[in-house]
Structure formats: C-alpha cells, structure tokens
Motif scaffolding. Structure first.
Motif, short mmCIF file in Angstrom:
data_model
loop_
_atom_site.label_atom_id
_atom_site.label_comp_id
_atom_site.label_asym_id
_atom_site.label_seq_id
_atom_site.Cartn_x
_atom_site.Cartn_y
_atom_site.Cartn_z
N ALA A 45 5.14 5.76 4.99
CA ALA A 45 5.53 5.82 6.40
C ALA A 45 6.88 5.13 6.62
O ALA A 45 7.71 5.61 7.40
CB ALA A 45 4.45 5.18 7.27
N ILE A 46 7.12 4.03 5.93
CA ILE A 46 8.39 3.32 6.05
C ILE A 46 9.53 4.17 5.52
O ILE A 46 10.59 4.30 6.15
CB ILE A 46 8.33 1.95 5.34
N GLY A 104 0.83 -1.19 0.00
CA GLY A 104 0.00 0.00 0.00
C GLY A 104 0.87 1.25 0.00
O GLY A 104 1.95 1.26 0.59
N VAL A 105 0.42 2.31 -0.64
CA VAL A 105 1.20 3.54 -0.77
C VAL A 105 1.45 4.20 0.59
O VAL A 105 2.58 4.56 0.90
CB VAL A 105 0.50 4.53 -1.74
N LEU A 143 12.69 5.42 7.60
CA LEU A 143 14.07 5.09 7.21
C LEU A 143 14.93 6.34 7.12
O LEU A 143 16.09 6.35 7.53
CB LEU A 143 14.09 4.34 5.87
N ARG A 144 14.36 7.41 6.58
CA ARG A 144 15.12 8.66 6.44
C ARG A 144 15.24 9.40 7.77
O ARG A 144 16.34 9.76 8.17
CB ARG A 144 14.41 9.56 5.41
N ASP A 145 14.13 9.60 8.46
CA ASP A 145 14.12 10.46 9.64
C ASP A 145 14.63 9.77 10.91
O ASP A 145 15.35 10.38 11.68
CB ASP A 145 12.71 10.98 9.91
N GLU A 146 14.24 8.54 11.11
CA GLU A 146 14.58 7.87 12.36
C GLU A 146 15.79 6.94 12.24
O GLU A 146 16.56 6.79 13.18
CB GLU A 146 13.37 7.09 12.89
#
Length: 172
Positions: free
Chosen positions: A117-118, A111-112, A122-125
């Motif tokens: 959210a993933i 799902g988009v 991956l980028r922020d956290e």
C-alpha cells in the motif's frame, strides 16, 4: 524502572567522536549490505534520528550498524565524525546482553500488504518514479514492481460488482 523525563537516558544525548566507540563481542544481529546502504541513505536524507546506545567505556550496546555506517565519508562529514550517543550503565554483562537483544528484537518487521500500500501510494499519489522508490527505500526494481502490483489487489476486479458468486460464500 526509571520515572520522569530527566531519568530517561534519552535526556542525556551527547555527541562523541565515533572513534571513541567500539563493538561488543556478542551482538547476534546481522544486517545485509543492501540494508546497510539503506541505513546510509536514511542518515544522509533524514539526519541522525536515533542515537547509538553505549556503555560509559564506549562499548556499543545498540546501534553497531549506525556506528559502522558513520565511517562513510559523507556521513562522517555531516557532523565532523561525531555520533549521537546515549549512555547506559547496565549492572552486569548479562544485563547489557539482554539490553542488546531487546533493542534488536523490538524493531519488528514489515508486513507485505502494508508495504504494498505504501509503494502504491508513493507511486500514484506522491508521484515518485520506480527509480526513486528503489533508491530511497533500498529496493530492487522487481520488489517495487511486485509490491506496486499487489498494492491494489483488493480493489482490482471489484469495480461495479455488487453481486458475487455463491461459490465464494463460506459454508460451515
């Protein structure tokens, strides 16, 4: 129905030379080149996590694309050309074809919003760069950017908002 752990085909994984296997003549599944590259990355980074499903004669029931990428020299070298196999003994060709279809269709799709959210996480956290997400997820830069931007969409613009316009209230 197969009852008990010992009755499950997964209990009998064997390592066989990849050249002992061969494609079936009916598989309707097609994987595009970018996804094949992602499959290679998956095996190279995570190792073999799923066996190939084959008949006793080596005809592939499921896992044709895993078998295909196992010819890549880097993947081949990981296990000296051996691939993990689970053997199925379907009673008839029709049962084998049904098994192939079930394996292919049971994988679902992404799902988009969950993917967005993933990517945001991956980028922020997790601190991955755009390039790392691109390479490790098999994505183009535009896809990473769009997913990242969409990942915070539900939170954007709502900070410190407690009163919303009546225009947004549903009516009957």
């Amino acid at each position: 129905m197969k009852h008990g752990r010992d009755a499950q085909p997964l209990s009998r994984i064997e390592w066989v030379p990849r050249d002992d296997l061969h494609a079936n003549g009916y598989n309707p599944n097609h994987v595009a080149k970018p996804e094949l590259e992602l499959l290679k990355t998956s095996i190279l980074e995570d190792g073999w996590t799923q066996p190939i499903v084959a008949r006793p004669d080596g005809e592939i029931v499921d896992g044709f694309h895993r078998w295909t990428v196992s010819a890549d020299s880097r993947i081949y070298a990981m296990t000296a050309g051996f691939v993990p196999v689970v053997r199925l003994v379907p009673p008839a060709t029709g049962d084998q074809m049904l098994s192939t279809i079930r394996h292919n269709r049971a994988r679902g799709e992404h799902g988009v919003l969950p993917m967005a959210a993933i990517v945001r996480r991956l980028r922020d956290e997790e601190g991955l760069t755009v390039e790392q997400v691109m390479q490790r997820c098999g994505m183009e830069k535009e896809e990473v950017t769009r997913l990242y931007e969409r990942g915070g969409m539900t939170e954007r613009g709502t900070a410190n908002k407690t009163d919303f316009s009546k225009g947004w209230a549903p009516t009957r």
